[in-house]
Write an enzyme that holds these catalytic residues in place. Structure first.
Site, PDB file in Angstrom:
ATOM      1  N   GLU A   1       0.828  -1.199   0.076  1.00 32.27           N
ATOM      2  CA  GLU A   1      -0.038  -0.124   0.149  1.00 32.27           C
ATOM      3  C   GLU A   1       0.878   1.297   0.095  1.00 32.27           C
ATOM      4  O   GLU A   1       0.531   2.398   0.349  1.00 32.27           O
ATOM      5  CB  GLU A   1      -0.779   0.078   1.241  1.00 32.27           C
ATOM      6  CG  GLU A   1      -1.864  -1.016   1.207  1.00 32.27           C
ATOM      7  CD  GLU A   1      -3.130  -1.242   0.140  1.00 32.27           C
ATOM      8  OE1 GLU A   1      -2.985  -0.099  -0.401  1.00 32.27           O
ATOM      9  OE2 GLU A   1      -4.029  -1.996   0.214  1.00 32.27           O
TER      10      GLU A   1
ATOM     11  N   HIS B   1      -3.034   2.207   8.314  1.00 30.35           N
ATOM     12  CA  HIS B   1      -4.058   1.467   7.591  1.00 30.35           C
ATOM     13  C   HIS B   1      -4.342   0.296   8.370  1.00 30.35           C
ATOM     14  O   HIS B   1      -3.371  -0.556   8.827  1.00 30.35           O
ATOM     15  CB  HIS B   1      -3.922   1.367   6.177  1.00 30.35           C
ATOM     16  CG  HIS B   1      -4.603   0.105   5.571  1.00 30.35           C
ATOM     17  ND1 HIS B   1      -6.027   0.354   5.497  1.00 30.35           N
ATOM     18  CD2 HIS B   1      -4.250  -0.984   5.193  1.00 30.35           C
ATOM     19  CE1 HIS B   1      -6.729  -0.595   4.962  1.00 30.35           C
ATOM     20  NE2 HIS B   1      -5.464  -1.784   4.689  1.00 30.35           N
TER      21      HIS B   1
ATOM     22  N   HIS C   1      -7.741  -2.947   9.618  1.00 32.62           N
ATOM     23  CA  HIS C   1      -8.999  -3.752   9.128  1.00 32.62           C
ATOM     24  C   HIS C   1      -9.900  -3.791  10.389  1.00 32.62           C
ATOM     25  O   HIS C   1     -10.111  -4.522  10.899  1.00 32.62           O
ATOM     26  CB  HIS C   1      -8.660  -5.051   8.484  1.00 32.62           C
ATOM     27  CG  HIS C   1      -7.759  -5.169   7.424  1.00 32.62           C
ATOM     28  ND1 HIS C   1      -7.157  -6.268   6.566  1.00 32.62           N
ATOM     29  CD2 HIS C   1      -7.512  -4.156   6.562  1.00 32.62           C
ATOM     30  CE1 HIS C   1      -6.591  -5.918   5.869  1.00 32.62           C
ATOM     31  NE2 HIS C   1      -6.615  -4.531   5.438  1.00 32.62           N
TER      32      HIS C   1
ATOM     33  N   GLU D   1     -17.352  11.701  22.722  1.00 31.25           N
ATOM     34  CA  GLU D   1     -15.907  12.170  22.192  1.00 31.25           C
ATOM     35  C   GLU D   1     -15.657  12.200  20.703  1.00 31.25           C
ATOM     36  O   GLU D   1     -14.788  13.053  20.291  1.00 31.25           O
ATOM     37  CB  GLU D   1     -14.863  11.170  22.874  1.00 31.25           C
ATOM     38  CG  GLU D   1     -14.797  10.958  24.206  1.00 31.25           C
ATOM     39  CD  GLU D   1     -14.115  12.205  24.593  1.00 31.25           C
ATOM     40  OE1 GLU D   1     -12.710  12.453  24.198  1.00 31.25           O
ATOM     41  OE2 GLU D   1     -14.302  13.271  25.162  1.00 31.25           O
TER      42      GLU D   1
ATOM     43  N   HIS E   1     -13.288  -3.115   3.480  1.00 29.38           N
ATOM     44  CA  HIS E   1     -11.823  -3.096   3.368  1.00 29.38           C
ATOM     45  C   HIS E   1     -11.015  -3.022   4.854  1.00 29.38           C
ATOM     46  O   HIS E   1     -10.934  -3.697   5.755  1.00 29.38           O
ATOM     47  CB  HIS E   1     -11.245  -2.868   2.293  1.00 29.38           C
ATOM     48  CG  HIS E   1      -9.549  -3.044   2.324  1.00 29.38           C
ATOM     49  ND1 HIS E   1      -8.701  -3.196   1.198  1.00 29.38           N
ATOM     50  CD2 HIS E   1      -8.545  -3.208   3.198  1.00 29.38           C
ATOM     51  CE1 HIS E   1      -7.623  -3.514   1.725  1.00 29.38           C
ATOM     52  NE2 HIS E   1      -7.436  -3.463   2.809  1.00 29.38           N
TER      53      HIS E   1
END
Ligand code: 2HA
Ligand code: ZN
Length: 274
Positions: free
Chosen positions: A118, A141, A143, A171, A212
């Site tokens: 990525e 990144h 999942h 919050e 994703h």
């Protein structure tokens, strides 16, 4: 000058700790997830000889805007589960070449590895964030289970998705007043998903990849982790709320607006009806 032990460097330790936490939370099964962290040259020079390039690794997109910048990045195919015990294999310190078409490996990826698949999304997001916030150093990144699940059951428009997250925990509006960005489903690892993600990153530090996972950006590892953790917590509450049944009351738009005032943050324009 003798160099200090790189495994004692705060930025290496932070990468080891954060990937362990992300794994523990179930956000990074197998080789899921990737983190990149922009480092200061002077900081790295305490640990490494910056003239000693171990390998040159081509990259399939234009990174010229980041030429000379040094990042620590998780390795392609590596499991977050393993970073804590094998940092030298699973992490790499790379410098973007002057031409911007390759990276110079300064440390790590010790068994022939390369940066995360990525990398386009990471480097393009760094470029986008640095333009709006010169303090931004981290792109993350993962999942996140509940946010990912929500992309099946919740409309994928940014205003509605943001409003739901804001309503789930008090919050949230304070932590991400600009809301969350959502891109279309796109094949991961591509320049195309990098472009879509980085375009969103100009406006929001959280970008959802439907079906994703999520991207987060911030000035340091803690802040970025905390940002993703807060959005994911809201999605977890949403999951419980849906499972419990009918919603009888929620945080009103007036209350959300008061929250913004109280904490001196500006909620995304037009997202509240007040
Ligand atoms: O690196 O998470 O998006 C594994 C992934 C791809
Ligand atoms: Zn992923």
């Amino acid at each position: 000058m003798t160099k200090m032990n790189i495994l004692e460097a705060p930025f290496v330790k932070e990468m080891m700790e954060v990937t362990a936490n992300m794994y523990r939370l179930g956000w990074d099964e197998r080789n899921g997830g990737n983190v990149s962290y922009l480092l200061e040259e002077e900081e790295v020079a305490n640990y490494l000889d910056l003239t000693n390039v171990k390998r040159v690794i081509p990259i399939p997109f234009d990174g010229e805007k980041l030429a000379g910048k040094i990042f620590i990045v998780t390795g392609s195919g590596e499991y977050f589960k393993n970073v804590i015990n094998h940092p030298e294999r699973t992490l790499g310190i790379i410098r973007i070449s002057q031409e911007g078409n390759s990276v110079e490996l300064l440390w790590g990826y010790s068994e022939g590895g390369i940066p995360t698949s990525e990398l386009p999304s990471h480097l393009m997001s760094h470029m986008a964030r640095l333009e709006v916030d010169p303090e931004n150093r981290v792109i993350m990144h993962c999942h996140t289970t509940h946010l990912l699940a929500m992309t099946f059951t919740h409309p994928l428009n940014e205003r509605d998705f943001t409003r739901t997250l804001w309503q789930m925990c008090t919050e949230c509006l304070v932590v991400f007043p600009e809301g969350v960005g959502i891109i279309p489903w796109i094949v991961p690892g591509t320049t195309k998903i990098g472009e879509a993600t980085s375009n969103k990153m100009k406006e929001t530090r959280v970008v959802i990849w439907p079906h994703h996972g999520v991207y987060g950006a911030g000035k340091d590892i803690d802040e970025t982790f905390g940002l993703i953790e807060t959005a994911e917590k809201a999605a977890q509450v949403f999951t419980y709320v849906r499972a419990q049944g009918e919603i009888l009351q929620t945080i009103t738009d007036e209350q959300l607006a008061a929250l913004g005032k109280g904490f001196n943050v500006e909620p995304h324009e037009g997202y509240l009806e007040v």
